[in-house]
Design an enzyme around this catalytic site. Structure first.
Site, short mmCIF file in Angstrom:
data_model
loop_
_atom_site.label_atom_id
_atom_site.label_comp_id
_atom_site.label_asym_id
_atom_site.label_seq_id
_atom_site.Cartn_x
_atom_site.Cartn_y
_atom_site.Cartn_z
N HIS A 28 27.02 5.58 -18.39
CA HIS A 28 27.76 4.77 -17.57
C HIS A 28 28.28 5.95 -16.68
O HIS A 28 28.49 7.14 -16.98
CB HIS A 28 29.02 4.41 -18.39
CG HIS A 28 30.29 4.02 -17.54
ND1 HIS A 28 31.21 4.73 -17.72
CD2 HIS A 28 30.27 2.93 -16.86
CE1 HIS A 28 32.13 4.15 -16.83
NE2 HIS A 28 31.59 3.09 -16.29
N HIS A 102 32.28 8.87 -8.30
CA HIS A 102 33.13 8.10 -9.24
C HIS A 102 34.69 8.67 -9.00
O HIS A 102 35.10 9.64 -9.82
CB HIS A 102 32.95 8.23 -10.72
CG HIS A 102 33.57 7.46 -11.46
ND1 HIS A 102 33.94 7.89 -13.06
CD2 HIS A 102 34.01 6.20 -11.59
CE1 HIS A 102 34.37 7.20 -13.67
NE2 HIS A 102 34.53 6.01 -12.84
#
Length: 308
Positions: A28, A102
């Site tokens: 992830h 991110h």
């Protein structure tokens, strides 16, 4: 035991199983190990205007870094699915240079990482890789089509004959026979062509509470009783998007990877139990080299052989 070539070592009975029915370890936010603490803040939105404050960038970096090792190290560890979130920096002098993101941008650009993956794929021809490209940050309307076209052309030119057609129902055997070992999933509907696969559904718990994550995933996996396409079961906890995030990020002696490591053994015990109840395909996690994550997922395939 090494899992760098685990697909080639699976029992022959699984060589003709569709890839979307195999248990495949995934990471992830795969590139979050490379976040640049000196970049501007992309998310959360409320902090964007404070990007010049170093300590805030440092907090975002601490809580957005979900992986600890490089793409090549993840590949060597046995990870075969990669969650790659693409971004363009707004003031980049190169109009088509792209990065990952991110919370912050990465230090390394997309082309460099894709070339690294390609080198690994060439030296491990029996290992099938699934690259999921999504979250196209900074793809403003005026340049979006140009950026998507450039990125897809880069993917096709770079991976070339290794790309698996989306018209196939791929198995290990068919991929090996054709000499192909890369699937690219692309979360942008305008580009529909045979070398690019559609979006892969990513189920996740949207909570920091492991009991809530398990309850949500158990419910979602009931929808995949008869899978005909890839799907992801994301074990990752998710920080809240409101002020309650403060109770986590203000723990100055803690970080996101520590939180994940504390909860991962419980999540993996659930995976082993759940696999007997519902199909599981790609199982994605943070800190993928910890707690025997890869080994636990790969061994689920041996369970399915015994059930036959």
């Amino acid at each position: 035991m090494s899992y760098s070539d685990w697909m080639s070592q699976l029992p022959a009975k699984l060589h003709t199983t569709p890839l979307y029915k195999l248990a495949i370890p995934g990471s992830h936010d795969s590139m979050s190990y490379d976040l640049d603490v000196n970049s501007r803040i992309i998310e959360p939105n409320g902090l964007k205007r404070f990007s010049r404050i170093y300590c805030l960038r440092k907090i975002v970096h601490t809580w957005a870094s979900t992986q600890e090792v490089s793409i090549t190290e993840q590949l060597n560890a046995g990870v075969r699915y990669f969650d790659l979130r693409i971004a363009r920096k707004p003031k980049d002098t190169d109009p088509t240079r792209l990065y990952f993101h991110h919370g912050l941008y990465t230090q390394t650009d997309v082309e460099t990482v894709l070339r690294e993956i390609n080198v690994w794929a060439e030296s491990h021809p029996k290992e099938i890789l699934i690259l999921s490209l999504s979250h196209f940050e900074g793809f403003d309307q005026t340049i979006s089509a140009q950026l998507h076209s450039h990125l897809i052309r880069l993917i096709i030119d770079l991976f070339g004959a290794k790309l698996i057609l989306n018209t196939d129902t791929p198995t290990l055997k068919t991929c090996w026979n054709q000499g192909k070992n890369i699937i690219v999933s692309y979360d942008y509907l305008a580009f529909n062509q045979p070398l690019i696969w559609r979006k892969i559904k990513y189920y996740y718990g949207n909570s920091m509470d492991h009991a809530k994550i398990i309850a949500k995933l158990s419910q979602d996996l009931e929808k995949e009783k008869s899978p005909h396409y890839f799907f992801v079961c994301g074990l990752n906890p998710t920080l809240p998007h409101n002020s309650s995030i403060l109770k986590y990020v203000l723990r100055f002696c803690d970080n996101f990877t520590n939180v994940v490591r504390r909860g991962l053994p419980k999540m993996l015990r659930w995976v082993q139990q759940q696999y007997d109840k519902t199909p599981m395909n790609i199982i994605a996690s943070d800190v993928v080299t910890r707690n025997d994550f890869v080994a636990t997922v790969v061994k689920l395939n041996l369970k399915s052989v015994k059930r036959r």
